[in-house]
Design a protein around this motif. Structure first.
Motif, mmCIF file in Angstrom:
data_model
loop_
_atom_site.group_PDB
_atom_site.id
_atom_site.type_symbol
_atom_site.label_atom_id
_atom_site.label_comp_id
_atom_site.label_asym_id
_atom_site.label_seq_id
_atom_site.Cartn_x
_atom_site.Cartn_y
_atom_site.Cartn_z
ATOM 1 N N ALA A 160 0.833 -1.204 0.000
ATOM 2 C CA ALA A 160 0.000 0.000 0.000
ATOM 3 C C ALA A 160 0.870 1.257 0.000
ATOM 4 O O ALA A 160 0.574 2.230 -0.718
ATOM 5 C CB ALA A 160 -0.932 -0.009 1.212
ATOM 6 N N LEU A 161 1.940 1.250 0.777
ATOM 7 C CA LEU A 161 2.854 2.397 0.798
ATOM 8 C C LEU A 161 3.555 2.563 -0.541
ATOM 9 O O LEU A 161 3.736 3.687 -1.027
ATOM 10 C CB LEU A 161 3.891 2.210 1.920
ATOM 11 C CG LEU A 161 3.341 2.239 3.353
ATOM 12 C CD1 LEU A 161 4.439 1.887 4.351
ATOM 13 C CD2 LEU A 161 2.749 3.607 3.675
ATOM 14 N N LEU A 162 3.941 1.424 -1.156
ATOM 15 C CA LEU A 162 4.588 1.480 -2.469
ATOM 16 C C LEU A 162 3.643 2.046 -3.515
ATOM 17 O O LEU A 162 4.029 2.892 -4.325
ATOM 18 C CB LEU A 162 5.043 0.075 -2.865
ATOM 19 C CG LEU A 162 5.633 -0.067 -4.275
ATOM 20 C CD1 LEU A 162 6.909 0.758 -4.410
ATOM 21 C CD2 LEU A 162 5.907 -1.532 -4.597
ATOM 22 N N HIS A 163 2.385 1.593 -3.510
ATOM 23 C CA HIS A 163 1.415 2.088 -4.482
ATOM 24 C C HIS A 163 1.159 3.581 -4.287
ATOM 25 O O HIS A 163 0.986 4.322 -5.262
ATOM 26 C CB HIS A 163 0.108 1.310 -4.362
ATOM 27 C CG HIS A 163 0.204 -0.087 -4.907
ATOM 28 N ND1 HIS A 163 -0.845 -0.975 -4.892
ATOM 29 C CD2 HIS A 163 1.240 -0.744 -5.490
ATOM 30 C CE1 HIS A 163 -0.470 -2.107 -5.437
ATOM 31 N NE2 HIS A 163 0.793 -1.995 -5.797
ATOM 32 N N ARG A 164 1.130 4.019 -3.037
ATOM 33 C CA ARG A 164 0.918 5.448 -2.780
ATOM 34 C C ARG A 164 2.074 6.267 -3.348
ATOM 35 O O ARG A 164 1.857 7.319 -3.953
ATOM 36 C CB ARG A 164 0.782 5.694 -1.279
ATOM 37 C CG ARG A 164 0.561 7.153 -0.917
ATOM 38 C CD ARG A 164 0.448 7.332 0.581
ATOM 39 N NE ARG A 164 -0.679 6.576 1.131
ATOM 40 C CZ ARG A 164 -0.966 6.519 2.425
ATOM 41 N NH1 ARG A 164 -0.186 7.155 3.299
ATOM 42 N NH2 ARG A 164 -2.001 5.836 2.842
ATOM 43 N N ARG A 165 3.292 5.795 -3.156
ATOM 44 C CA ARG A 165 4.456 6.505 -3.693
ATOM 45 C C ARG A 165 4.406 6.535 -5.223
ATOM 46 O O ARG A 165 4.716 7.550 -5.851
ATOM 47 C CB ARG A 165 5.746 5.837 -3.220
ATOM 48 C CG ARG A 165 6.050 6.076 -1.751
ATOM 49 C CD ARG A 165 7.249 5.247 -1.303
ATOM 50 N NE ARG A 165 8.446 5.531 -2.083
ATOM 51 C CZ ARG A 165 9.278 6.540 -1.863
ATOM 52 N NH1 ARG A 165 9.039 7.375 -0.866
ATOM 53 N NH2 ARG A 165 10.338 6.718 -2.611
ATOM 54 N N ARG A 166 4.018 5.409 -5.822
ATOM 55 C CA ARG A 166 3.959 5.360 -7.274
ATOM 56 C C ARG A 166 2.887 6.285 -7.822
ATOM 57 O O ARG A 166 3.073 6.920 -8.865
ATOM 58 C CB ARG A 166 3.700 3.919 -7.728
ATOM 59 C CG ARG A 166 4.923 3.020 -7.595
ATOM 60 C CD ARG A 166 4.587 1.587 -7.921
ATOM 61 N NE ARG A 166 5.787 0.768 -8.030
ATOM 62 C CZ ARG A 166 5.773 -0.553 -8.210
ATOM 63 N NH1 ARG A 166 4.612 -1.193 -8.302
ATOM 64 N NH2 ARG A 166 6.900 -1.233 -8.298
ATOM 65 N N ARG A 167 1.742 6.362 -7.125
ATOM 66 C CA ARG A 167 0.701 7.279 -7.576
ATOM 67 C C ARG A 167 1.163 8.732 -7.482
ATOM 68 O O ARG A 167 0.650 9.593 -8.202
ATOM 69 C CB ARG A 167 -0.576 7.075 -6.758
ATOM 70 C CG ARG A 167 -1.355 5.821 -7.136
ATOM 71 C CD ARG A 167 -2.739 5.836 -6.514
ATOM 72 N NE ARG A 167 -2.681 5.699 -5.070
ATOM 73 C CZ ARG A 167 -2.723 4.541 -4.424
ATOM 74 N NH1 ARG A 167 -2.827 3.404 -5.100
ATOM 75 N NH2 ARG A 167 -2.683 4.495 -3.109
ATOM 76 N N ASN A 168 2.127 8.998 -6.618
ATOM 77 C CA ASN A 168 2.707 10.331 -6.490
ATOM 78 C C ASN A 168 3.898 10.525 -7.425
ATOM 79 O O ASN A 168 4.599 11.540 -7.350
ATOM 80 C CB ASN A 168 3.134 10.591 -5.047
ATOM 81 C CG ASN A 168 1.948 10.707 -4.105
ATOM 82 O OD1 ASN A 168 0.858 11.120 -4.506
ATOM 83 N ND2 ASN A 168 2.153 10.334 -2.852
ATOM 84 N N GLY A 169 4.134 9.547 -8.292
ATOM 85 C CA GLY A 169 5.198 9.666 -9.288
ATOM 86 C C GLY A 169 6.568 9.263 -8.810
ATOM 87 O O GLY A 169 7.567 9.518 -9.497
ATOM 88 N N VAL A 170 6.661 8.615 -7.632
ATOM 89 C CA VAL A 170 7.951 8.200 -7.073
ATOM 90 C C VAL A 170 8.123 6.691 -7.286
ATOM 91 O O VAL A 170 7.187 5.917 -7.102
ATOM 92 C CB VAL A 170 8.026 8.524 -5.567
ATOM 93 C CG1 VAL A 170 9.365 8.089 -4.992
ATOM 94 C CG2 VAL A 170 7.794 10.010 -5.341
ATOM 95 N N GLY A 171 9.331 6.274 -7.660
ATOM 96 C CA GLY A 171 9.599 4.857 -7.813
ATOM 97 C C GLY A 171 9.070 4.263 -9.095
ATOM 98 O O GLY A 171 8.875 3.049 -9.184
#
Length: 504
Positions: A160-171
């Motif tokens: 969930a934390l990874l998906h949140r970062r990806r939705r913010n354009g990170v990673g």
């Protein structure tokens, strides 16, 4: 095709393959997130296992310093816990539960965690017999389920934390699409809508086209280049960490092999799109036919959604939920009756399996005669039934009905429909007749299974999704059904209801 590729940028190198690798340095860019994420998973796994084993020891023995006999040597349970955690942790590593190719996607990561736990349990059991370890059975019986639950919860939290970062354009890793414009546009659109995949398109390369100015490149919204650019130049220009072949028509077998050779020793991933949309990986199988690789596609799974196992699960589950929520339902029934005129329950005709009509039961959440007001209210907002819209501010909803709808409590009586066999706990949402009238041959596949109280589109956005997207998700559920997917949807439904997010 082979003659065309003989002069393509894929074939220009005359020296050994490392020449290309020197032109595209081994990746040290955004791919670092993978290394960091894998290390985070590994550290978190070990901490979770230690905490689970320590908690089990505390529950079993309290503050007492208990010991276990291992081959004639007395060891404190703290030492046993560390040994078990290490073996378990290494089993998770050996079974590749932290493989960068599966973390953050699908259910395979969770399946491997479960398999690794069973493997660790079996291995430790055999060792304990061989070394005559006299450990508490209660300790072992609690430690493994608790550890497994902890691992799955940790992996879900990390994802969930990874998906949140990806939705913010990170990673996000840049990917170079190789193939035609149509297939590139489709994949580009999908990756743009699903940033949790971890990839974003940096450019499109059509290796067998000399001039791309005459092509309609506006839909891709990324650089689209042709034969005038080399593969190495395209990768450097787009800073790509992966190459995805969207279709092999523009490469052919020789060009594809050459592409794989050129990417050796670069750390750049090579992916091939099977051009199969809305099909889960478990239905795809790669086989060889006398040395010729072929991708086999299993039949849709909607027949399985009508089998005894699902029906038994639905009815037992509905009975248990009814029993647990019966006090709540009695209170809701009293509130509906005391706060507004009319009956407690509302029965509405819906279309079920194979197009059969049934009466769906809900707690009444609107005033009496609300159905007759719908057309006029839609017209006042400039809408019509044909558009299948939702009213922005529905004046027909009662105060109690608004609270029930916010947490979907008005739908609890549908458990009676499940017990009767008209509905399932999980399935496509039961539709009205005027909605079904708009179905095409694709949407009609929704009617091959029993409708559900909740479904894939509800937990993917619920009523916030448009009609076309809800149909696509329901058809995806029907064709790729599994008991695992049902359990996941039920869990997501519980979370969505608690958060009252987009309630329908």
């Amino acid at each position: 095709m082979s003659e065309r590729l003989s002069i393509s940028p894929l074939s220009v190198h005359a020296g050994p393959r490392p020449t290309f690798a020197r032109r595209v340095p081994r990746l040290v860019r955004a791919g670092n997130w993978r290394t960091s994420y894998v290390r985070l998973l590994a550290a978190g796994d070990f901490v979770v296992l230690l905490l689970a084993l320590a908690a089990t020891a505390f529950v079993r023995f309290g503050t007492e310093v208990a010991e276990v006999n291992v081959g004639g040597i007395d060891l404190p349970y703290a030492s046993l816990a560390v040994i078990m955690a290490l073996v378990w942790w290494m089993t998770l590593n050996l079974t590749r539960t932290r493989s960068p190719r599966l973390i953050g996607h699908g259910t395979e990561e969770y399946r491997r965690v479960v398999r690794a736990t069973w493997a660790a349990f079996a291995g430790l059991a055999m060792v304990s017999v061989a070394l005559k370890v006299d450990a508490s059975r209660a300790y072992v019986a609690v430690a493994f389920p608790l550890g497994l639950i902890g691992l799955l919860a940790w992996r879900k939290t990390a994802r969930a934390l990874l998906h949140r970062r990806r939705r913010n354009g990170v990673g996000l890793a840049n990917v170079l699409l190789v193939g035609g414009l149509e297939s590139a546009y489709r994949i580009n659109s999908y990756l743009h809508q699903h940033p949790q995949s971890g990839y974003r398109v940096g450019g499109v390369w059509i290796p067998d086209v000399d001039v791309v100015e005459g092509l309609d490149r506006s839909r891709c919204k990324v650089p689209v280049l042709g034969r005038e650019h080399t593969l190495a130049g395209m990768i450097r220009r787009t800073q790509s960490e992966a190459v995805m072949v969207t279709d092999t028509e523009h490469l052919g077998p020789d060009g594809l092999r050459e592409l794989a050779w050129q990417l050796e020793s670069t750390g750049i991933e090579l992916m091939l799109s099977p051009n199969v949309i809305d099909v889960v990986g478990s239905r795809l199988h790669l086989h060889e036919l006398s040395g010729l690789p072929m991708l086999h596609l299993d039949e849709p799974q909607y027949a399985g959604a009508s089998r005894f196992v699902k029906m038994a699960f639905d009815r037992v589950g509905a009975a248990l939920i009814l029993l647990a929520f019966s006090p709540v339902m009695l209170v809701l029934a009293a509130l509906v009756k005391l706060t507004s005129e009319g009956q407690v329950f509302y029965r509405q005709e819906r279309i079920g399996k194979n197009g059969e009509v049934f009466g769906m039961i809900k707690f009444r959440s609107m005033r009496v005669g609300a159905d007759a007001e719908l057309a006029a209210l839609l017209a006042s907002e400039g809408k019509s039934l044909a558009e299948l819209p939702k009213l922005e501010n529905d004046p027909r909803i009662t105060k109690v009905g608004g609270v029930m709808r916010r947490f979907s409590l008005d739908e609890l009586p549908q458990l009676l429909n499940v017990l009767k066999g008209d509905m399932s706990l999980v399935g496509p949402r039961p539709q009205r007749d005027f909605e079904v009238e708009q179905y095409d041959h694709v949407a009609n596949r929704r009617l091959t299974v029993r409708p559900g109280m909740t479904g894939l589109w509800q937990v993917s956005g619920r009523s916030d999704l448009d009609f076309a997207e809800s149909i696509r998700l329901d058809v995806h559920y029907v064709e790729n059904w599994s008991m695992t997917s049902d359990l996941i949807i039920l869990w997501k439904t519980f979370r969505a209801v608690v958060a009252s997010d987009g309630a329908y």
